[in-house]
Scaffold this active site. Structure first.
Site, PDB file in Angstrom:
ATOM      1  N   TYR A  88      54.273  41.680  -0.590  1.00 21.70           N
ATOM      2  CA  TYR A  88      54.209  40.296  -1.089  1.00 21.70           C
ATOM      3  C   TYR A  88      55.581  39.634  -1.018  1.00 21.70           C
ATOM      4  O   TYR A  88      55.690  38.421  -0.802  1.00 21.70           O
ATOM      5  CB  TYR A  88      53.650  40.253  -2.518  1.00 21.70           C
ATOM      6  CG  TYR A  88      52.139  40.065  -2.524  1.00 21.70           C
ATOM      7  CD1 TYR A  88      51.303  41.054  -2.032  1.00 21.70           C
ATOM      8  CD2 TYR A  88      51.566  38.880  -2.981  1.00 21.70           C
ATOM      9  CE1 TYR A  88      49.930  40.888  -2.001  1.00 21.70           C
ATOM     10  CE2 TYR A  88      50.189  38.695  -2.951  1.00 21.70           C
ATOM     11  CZ  TYR A  88      49.378  39.708  -2.462  1.00 21.70           C
ATOM     12  OH  TYR A  88      48.021  39.527  -2.423  1.00 21.70           O
ATOM     13  N   TYR A 112      48.600  59.010 -10.423  1.00 21.48           N
ATOM     14  CA  TYR A 112      49.681  58.168 -10.942  1.00 21.48           C
ATOM     15  C   TYR A 112      50.749  57.947  -9.873  1.00 21.48           C
ATOM     16  O   TYR A 112      51.092  56.808  -9.539  1.00 21.48           O
ATOM     17  CB  TYR A 112      50.285  58.840 -12.173  1.00 21.48           C
ATOM     18  CG  TYR A 112      51.292  58.009 -12.929  1.00 21.48           C
ATOM     19  CD1 TYR A 112      50.915  56.812 -13.541  1.00 21.48           C
ATOM     20  CD2 TYR A 112      52.609  58.424 -13.059  1.00 21.48           C
ATOM     21  CE1 TYR A 112      51.833  56.052 -14.254  1.00 21.48           C
ATOM     22  CE2 TYR A 112      53.532  57.673 -13.778  1.00 21.48           C
ATOM     23  CZ  TYR A 112      53.137  56.487 -14.372  1.00 21.48           C
ATOM     24  OH  TYR A 112      54.054  55.740 -15.078  1.00 21.48           O
ATOM     25  N   ALA A 148      56.846  47.503 -13.124  1.00 17.58           N
ATOM     26  CA  ALA A 148      57.272  48.749 -13.780  1.00 17.58           C
ATOM     27  C   ALA A 148      56.761  49.894 -12.924  1.00 17.58           C
ATOM     28  O   ALA A 148      55.580  50.224 -12.958  1.00 17.58           O
ATOM     29  CB  ALA A 148      56.695  48.834 -15.180  1.00 17.58           C
ATOM     30  N   ARG A 166      53.065  63.596 -24.329  1.00 18.67           N
ATOM     31  CA  ARG A 166      54.362  63.800 -23.686  1.00 18.67           C
ATOM     32  C   ARG A 166      55.220  64.733 -24.540  1.00 18.67           C
ATOM     33  O   ARG A 166      54.941  64.967 -25.713  1.00 18.67           O
ATOM     34  CB  ARG A 166      55.062  62.462 -23.432  1.00 18.67           C
ATOM     35  CG  ARG A 166      54.564  61.843 -22.152  1.00 18.67           C
ATOM     36  CD  ARG A 166      55.189  60.520 -21.854  1.00 18.67           C
ATOM     37  NE  ARG A 166      54.543  59.473 -22.588  1.00 18.67           N
ATOM     38  CZ  ARG A 166      54.566  58.190 -22.224  1.00 18.67           C
ATOM     39  NH1 ARG A 166      55.207  57.817 -21.143  1.00 18.67           N
ATOM     40  NH2 ARG A 166      53.957  57.282 -22.946  1.00 18.67           N
ATOM     41  N   THR A 224      45.122  52.486 -23.482  1.00 14.72           N
ATOM     42  CA  THR A 224      46.101  53.389 -24.115  1.00 14.72           C
ATOM     43  C   THR A 224      47.054  52.612 -25.025  1.00 14.72           C
ATOM     44  O   THR A 224      47.764  53.214 -25.820  1.00 14.72           O
ATOM     45  CB  THR A 224      46.926  54.173 -23.056  1.00 14.72           C
ATOM     46  OG1 THR A 224      47.532  53.222 -22.170  1.00 14.72           O
ATOM     47  CG2 THR A 224      46.053  55.126 -22.271  1.00 14.72           C
TER      48      THR A 224
HETATM   49  N1  UDP Z   1      56.103  69.712 -21.587  1.00 12.31           N
HETATM   50  C1  UDP Z   1      56.146  70.873 -22.342  1.00 12.31           C
HETATM   51  N2  UDP Z   1      55.390  70.922 -23.476  1.00 12.31           N
HETATM   52  C2  UDP Z   1      54.615  69.892 -23.910  1.00 12.31           C
HETATM   53  C3  UDP Z   1      54.583  68.704 -23.131  1.00 12.31           C
HETATM   54  C4  UDP Z   1      55.339  68.655 -21.967  1.00 12.31           C
HETATM   55  O1  UDP Z   1      56.843  71.853 -22.002  1.00 12.31           O
HETATM   56  O2  UDP Z   1      53.976  70.027 -24.971  1.00 12.31           O
HETATM   57  C5  UDP Z   1      56.935  69.643 -20.363  1.00 12.31           C
HETATM   58  C6  UDP Z   1      56.190  69.209 -19.117  1.00 12.31           C
HETATM   59  O3  UDP Z   1      55.597  70.315 -18.484  1.00 12.31           O
HETATM   60  C7  UDP Z   1      57.314  68.585 -18.312  1.00 12.31           C
HETATM   61  C8  UDP Z   1      58.262  67.991 -19.367  1.00 12.31           C
HETATM   62  O4  UDP Z   1      57.935  68.664 -20.580  1.00 12.31           O
HETATM   63  O5  UDP Z   1      58.006  69.568 -17.582  1.00 12.31           O
HETATM   64  C9  UDP Z   1      58.092  66.494 -19.565  1.00 12.31           C
HETATM   65  O6  UDP Z   1      56.714  66.249 -19.704  1.00 12.31           O
HETATM   66  P1  UDP Z   1      56.132  64.830 -20.120  1.00 12.31           P
HETATM   67  O7  UDP Z   1      54.641  65.013 -20.219  1.00 12.31           O
HETATM   68  O8  UDP Z   1      56.826  64.312 -21.301  1.00 12.31           O
HETATM   69  O9  UDP Z   1      56.454  63.836 -18.926  1.00 12.31           O
HETATM   70  P2  UDP Z   1      56.788  63.979 -17.370  1.00 12.31           P
HETATM   71  O10 UDP Z   1      58.254  63.858 -17.286  1.00 12.31           O
HETATM   72  O11 UDP Z   1      56.292  65.294 -16.861  1.00 12.31           O
HETATM   73  O12 UDP Z   1      56.075  62.826 -16.768  1.00 12.31           O
END
Ligand code: UDP
Length: 324
Positions: free
Chosen positions: A166, A152, A121, A193, A44
């Site tokens: 560790y 994840y 991380a 995201r 990625t």
């Molecule tokens: N989300 C959304 N529309 C999108 C992508 C994400 O409404 O096109 C929402 C998702 O359902 C979550 C929040 O935005 O509630 C943050 O999602 P992201 O994938 O950025 O990361 P997360 O915090 O869930 O790991």
């Protein structure tokens, strides 16, 4: 006491160094005068993210997968390698689990043998869909072990447990960082995201896709602030055994984020609502009292300012893509 003093330098391995956070960290550590080994399998991560560093005398790119044993003689290891966007880890579920389990094991074995410091991380996802808000480091989380996000969440929880083991069993100097939502340049357009999605949808005049009713919350930290926090951890070796939340504590709803991005882009895109993905956390805000105290750190970039920078960056990417 800060370990790093001007004129002194560290040899640092950044796994996942060609990814979004990793590449910013590599750039910044080089600017501070350190020797940086950037390891990535480019699953990625992107080579373009570190292309400008290739000729740097203190930089070395290592194309390798953390799920195979590796050996780089360094004194600090920052283990970032893993898909991190929900869209990515849904597609790459097994790879994600192996990067966080086998990958963390190999990185810890190296730390043990090289007597290096190990910085993991981890993620706010270890709190799952939290039942308390804000989340402090003491909270044990509310995670579904058999759901779409479990590859994840659970593998990061395993990575934390292995790191702790560790530390206790082999005396490795470890620090666990729970990184909350971070945004900024070098996020991929197709990353999936919420910030890249909304910005690219708004720029293209397409509808903004809100999952659920948009009342779920997140707290977004700008990449420069996150890198500053990680560097402060690297420069302070007395954080042995610590678990530290890193992120912004400015919490907003996804709907507010959509409206803010529309305003900043100057877009009249519609908002379209679809089903909330299973196990999507309803609230997320870090308690960063500990980070403030031990790092003297504060996220400084206001959300509007950071989003404007990311919007500009995506605009540049789009015009560069057109010219190609
Ligand atoms: N989300 C959304 N529309 C999108 C992508 C994400 O409404 O096109 C929402 C998702 O359902 C979550 C929040 O935005 O509630 C943050 O999602 P992201 O994938 O950025 O990361 P997360 O915090 O869930 O790991």
């Amino acid at each position: 006491m800060w370990r790093f003093i001007r004129g002194d330098f560290l040899e640092i391995l950044v796994t996942g160094g060609a990814g979004f956070i990793g590449s910013h960290l590599c750039h910044s550590l080089l600017e501070d005068g350190h020797v940086v080994y950037c390891m990535d399998n480019l699953l990625t991560g992107k080579k373009e993210n570190v292309r400008d560093l290739e000729s740097h005398p203190r930089f070395q790119f290592i194309l390798a997968d953390v799920t195979k044993p590796f050996n780089v003689q360094v004194e600090t290891i920052v283990h970032l390698a893993s898909p991190a966007s929900p869209a990515d880890y849904l597609k790459l579920a097994v790879e994600t689990m192996l990067a966080n389990s086998l990958g963390t094991y190999h990185a810890l074995e190296l730390a043990r043998n090289a007597r290096a410091r190990f910085i993991l991380a981890s993620t706010s996802e270890v709190y799952g869909d939290p039942l308390v808000n804000p989340q402090s480091e003491e909270y044990h989380g509310n995670v579904n072990p058999v759901g779409p996000r479990s590859c994840y969440d659970e593998s990061k929880r395993f990575a934390e447990a292995l790191t702790y083991t560790y530390n206790q069993k082999h005396g490795v100097n470890t620090t666990i960082l729970r990184i909350f939502n971070t945004y900024g340049p070098r996020m991929r357009k197709e990353d999936g995201r919420v910030t890249p999605n909304f910005i690219n949808q708004a720029l293209a005049g397409k509808p903004l896709t809100i999952y659920g009713d948009g009342t779920q919350t997140r707290s977004f930290c700008y990449i420069d602030d996150m890198v500053e926090a990680i560097k402060r951890v690297i420069y302070k070796s007395e954080l042995n055994g610590y678990v530290i939340n890193l992120g912004s504590d400015h919490e907003i709803t996804v709907l507010e984020l959509a409206q803010l991005i529309k305003k900043l882009v100057g877009s009249d895109s519609q908002l379209v609502f679809s089903e909330l993905p299973k196990d999507d956390p309803m609230q997320r805000r870090p308690d960063i009292t500990l980070a403030r105290k031990v790092l003297g750190w504060e996220p400084r970039t206001p959300l509007e300012e950071g989003l404007k920078k990311l919007i500009e960056w995506f605009k540049e990417q789009t015009s560069a893509d057109k010219e190609r």
